[in-house]
Design a protein around this motif. Structure first.
Motif, mmCIF file in Angstrom:
data_model
loop_
_atom_site.group_PDB
_atom_site.id
_atom_site.type_symbol
_atom_site.label_atom_id
_atom_site.label_comp_id
_atom_site.label_asym_id
_atom_site.label_seq_id
_atom_site.Cartn_x
_atom_site.Cartn_y
_atom_site.Cartn_z
ATOM 1 N N SER A 15 -106.287 -42.536 85.066
ATOM 2 C CA SER A 15 -106.123 -43.266 83.801
ATOM 3 C C SER A 15 -104.724 -43.861 83.686
ATOM 4 N N ARG A 19 -103.589 -47.997 83.776
ATOM 5 C CA ARG A 19 -102.846 -48.603 82.671
ATOM 6 C C ARG A 19 -101.473 -49.107 83.099
ATOM 7 N N TYR A 41 -113.188 -62.622 78.451
ATOM 8 C CA TYR A 41 -114.541 -62.158 78.152
ATOM 9 C C TYR A 41 -114.776 -60.677 78.447
ATOM 10 N N VAL A 42 -113.851 -59.988 79.050
ATOM 11 C CA VAL A 42 -114.036 -58.567 79.365
ATOM 12 C C VAL A 42 -114.300 -57.727 78.117
ATOM 13 N N PRO A 43 -113.541 -57.875 77.019
ATOM 14 C CA PRO A 43 -113.856 -57.044 75.834
ATOM 15 C C PRO A 43 -115.248 -57.300 75.266
ATOM 16 N N TYR A 44 -115.690 -58.560 75.264
ATOM 17 C CA TYR A 44 -117.017 -58.870 74.743
ATOM 18 C C TYR A 44 -118.112 -58.280 75.617
ATOM 19 N N ALA A 45 -117.935 -58.371 76.911
ATOM 20 C CA ALA A 45 -118.928 -57.810 77.826
ATOM 21 C C ALA A 45 -118.978 -56.286 77.710
ATOM 22 N N THR A 46 -117.827 -55.669 77.585
ATOM 23 C CA THR A 46 -117.784 -54.215 77.440
ATOM 24 C C THR A 46 -118.450 -53.781 76.143
ATOM 25 N N LEU A 47 -118.173 -54.482 75.061
ATOM 26 C CA LEU A 47 -118.805 -54.155 73.785
ATOM 27 C C LEU A 47 -120.315 -54.338 73.853
ATOM 28 N N VAL A 49 -122.221 -54.133 76.548
ATOM 29 C CA VAL A 49 -122.787 -53.101 77.419
ATOM 30 C C VAL A 49 -122.903 -51.775 76.684
ATOM 31 N N MET A 50 -121.983 -51.489 75.791
ATOM 32 C CA MET A 50 -122.056 -50.227 75.043
ATOM 33 C C MET A 50 -123.000 -50.317 73.843
ATOM 34 N N THR A 51 -123.117 -51.494 73.237
ATOM 35 C CA THR A 51 -123.859 -51.621 71.988
ATOM 36 C C THR A 51 -125.356 -51.812 72.194
#
Length: 100
Positions: A15, A19, A41-47, A49-51
């Motif tokens: 970790s 970072r 676009y990484v934050p949108y894709a991650t959200l 994938v989780m949602t």
């Protein structure tokens, strides 16, 4: 028991490395358009994938979750606000689970 401490130490090291590496290796602004758009676009894709799996599996049947997801996307696409979309989705899940 001692292996648990080893696992925690390895996870902490991984970790920390993830970072700290971008801070030490990337000092100049990123000028590559592909990398900029990828990082954008990484934050949108991650959200997403989780949602999306949570939406489908939060109900008793995956059919009601998928139907509510589709109805919510359609309602939002037509310009409905957050509250009407959530009411539509909740009502649709309730109706589907009452009859299925």
């Amino acid at each position: 028991m001692p292996s648990n401490y080893l696992y925690i130490a390895v996870m902490a090291l991984v970790s920390y490395t993830i970072r700290i590496l971008p801070l030490t290796l990337i000092r100049k602004p990123i000028r590559n358009r592909f990398i900029q758009s990828f990082l954008y676009y990484v934050p949108y894709a991650t959200l997403a994938v989780m949602t999306f799996p949570a939406i489908i599996h939060a109900t008793q049947t995956p059919i009601s979750g998928a139907a509510a997801l589709a109805a919510g996307i359609a309602a939002a696409w037509m310009g409905a606000g957050l509250f009407p979309v959530s009411v539509i989705c909740c009502a649709l899940v309730l109706l589907i689970e009452l009859f299925v």
